[in-house]
Scaffold this active site. Structure first.
Site, PDB file in Angstrom:
ATOM      1  N   CYS A   1       0.868  -1.182   0.000  1.00 61.07           N
ATOM      2  CA  CYS A   1       0.000   0.000   0.000  1.00 61.07           C
ATOM      3  C   CYS A   1       0.907   1.235   0.000  1.00 61.07           C
ATOM      4  O   CYS A   1       1.717   1.407   0.929  1.00 61.07           O
ATOM      5  CB  CYS A   1      -0.863  -0.041   1.260  1.00 61.07           C
ATOM      6  SG  CYS A   1      -1.881   1.413   1.514  1.00 61.07           S
TER       7      CYS A   1
ATOM      8  N   CYS B   1      -0.874   3.773  -6.529  1.00 61.96           N
ATOM      9  CA  CYS B   1      -1.750   3.103  -5.547  1.00 61.96           C
ATOM     10  C   CYS B   1      -1.885   1.658  -6.004  1.00 61.96           C
ATOM     11  O   CYS B   1      -2.108   1.410  -7.195  1.00 61.96           O
ATOM     12  CB  CYS B   1      -3.115   3.791  -5.523  1.00 61.96           C
ATOM     13  SG  CYS B   1      -4.362   2.907  -4.570  1.00 61.96           S
TER      14      CYS B   1
HETATM   15  N1  DGL Z   1      -3.900   0.534  -2.015  1.00 67.59           N
HETATM   16  C1  DGL Z   1      -3.542   1.710  -1.369  1.00 67.59           C
HETATM   17  C2  DGL Z   1      -2.349   2.426  -1.885  1.00 67.59           C
HETATM   18  O1  DGL Z   1      -1.512   1.815  -2.491  1.00 67.59           O
HETATM   19  C3  DGL Z   1      -4.456   2.456  -0.486  1.00 67.59           C
HETATM   20  C4  DGL Z   1      -5.610   3.095  -1.084  1.00 67.59           C
HETATM   21  C5  DGL Z   1      -6.538   3.631  -0.047  1.00 67.59           C
HETATM   22  O2  DGL Z   1      -6.915   2.865   0.840  1.00 67.59           O
HETATM   23  O3  DGL Z   1      -6.888   4.796  -0.110  1.00 67.59           O
HETATM   24  O4  DGL Z   1      -2.206   3.606  -1.680  1.00 67.59           O
END
Ligand code: DGL
Length: 263
Positions: free
Chosen positions: A74, A184
């Site tokens: 993430c 993301c």
């Molecule tokens: N998958 C996430 C990232 O890489 C988080 C997205 C989120 O929860 O806002 O930033």
């Protein structure tokens, strides 16, 4: 630490499974345990304190399950919490950050776009990296507000998704980008739709493969790479519904376990 222990992976939700796929393809004999913190998604709109607290909760769960290394799949959690996690827990962490460097090195039009969460784009770590590589190029930063909740619902190709993406890529196209960085881990699931909406001159760049390679390098250096040619246990825990995980991982369903858990 035991080389047969699982690699722990967490994300705010289902998106980090895009990173899990890269890890599993590169290291097919590793046991893995993936946490989808979907109950608390999205992280991108939360304060840094909240993101740190959620990341600690996930880390403690994975440590408790005996993981040998943790991949923070993430960008939002990495850019806001990795230094606090490293300072608090005695386990190796691999993070994911937007691939600004390769995009800046490759661009011919000297113009790069990045789509990421508010939490990532406002973080200190992102600014440090962006400052290092974007002196002589234009960087168009766009917050992908609303994209993660739609992906969490499995609405990958909905009219609403198309509308949002069109709106978000327009300022980048106006800036004549030829590289789009997906900042993301949820967004790789939007690549088929993005390819329909972008001209061929724009190359999409994400960090999944680099994270998998880095995970392998660190496991090798620490002597923790699984040496056995075993059939691994591939577990996915979510604290929300299992439907979207099952949709995104449909080609792996025969060999994975998806469970609803409290964490
Ligand atoms: N998958 C996430 C990232 O890489 C988080 C997205 C989120 O929860 O806002 O930033």
């Amino acid at each position: 630490m035991n080389s047969q222990a699982p690699i722990g992976i967490f994300d705010s939700g289902v998106g980090g499974t895009s990173i899990w796929q890269e890890i599993h393809e590169l290291m097919p004999h590793e046991h893995t345990l993936y946490l989808a913190d979907s109950k608390y998604a999205p992280y991108g709109d939360k304060s840094q304190e909240e993101i740190i607290a959620l990341s600690k909760k996930n880390t403690e769960f994975l440590i408790h399950q005996g993981c040998k290394l943790i991949v923070i799949a993430c960008n939002t959690a990495t850019t806001n919490a990795i230094s606090q996690l490293r300072a608090t827990y005695n386990i190796p962490f691999i993070g994911i950050e937007p691939a600004i460097k390769p995009a800046a090195l490759q661009t011919q039009t000297k113009s790069v776009g990045i789509l990421a969460t508010q939490g990532t784009l406002s973080s200190e770590l992102f600014h440090q990296t962006a400052d290092l590589y974007t002196n002589s190029i234009t960087l168009t930063e766009v917050v992908g507000k609303g994209l993660v909740p739609l992906i969490e619902k499995g609405a990958l190709e909905s009219p609403e998704m198309t509308q949002l993406l069109q709106k978000y890529i327009q300022p980048m196209l106006d800036a004549n980008i030829d590289r789009l960085v997906l900042g993301c881990s949820h967004y790789p699931y939007l690549i088929p739709l993005l390819k329909q909406l972008l001209p061929n001159s724009v190359t999409i760049i994400d960090s999944g493969e680099a994270v998998a390679l880095q995970t392998k390098t660190v496991l090798t250096e620490l002597g923790l790479l699984s040496s056995a040619e075993i059939r691994p246990t591939l577990q996915f825990f979510t604290n929300a519904e299992t439907t979207t995980l099952a949709l995104l991982l449909r080609s792996y369903l025969e060999k994975i376990i998806i469970e609803k858990r409290t964490f």
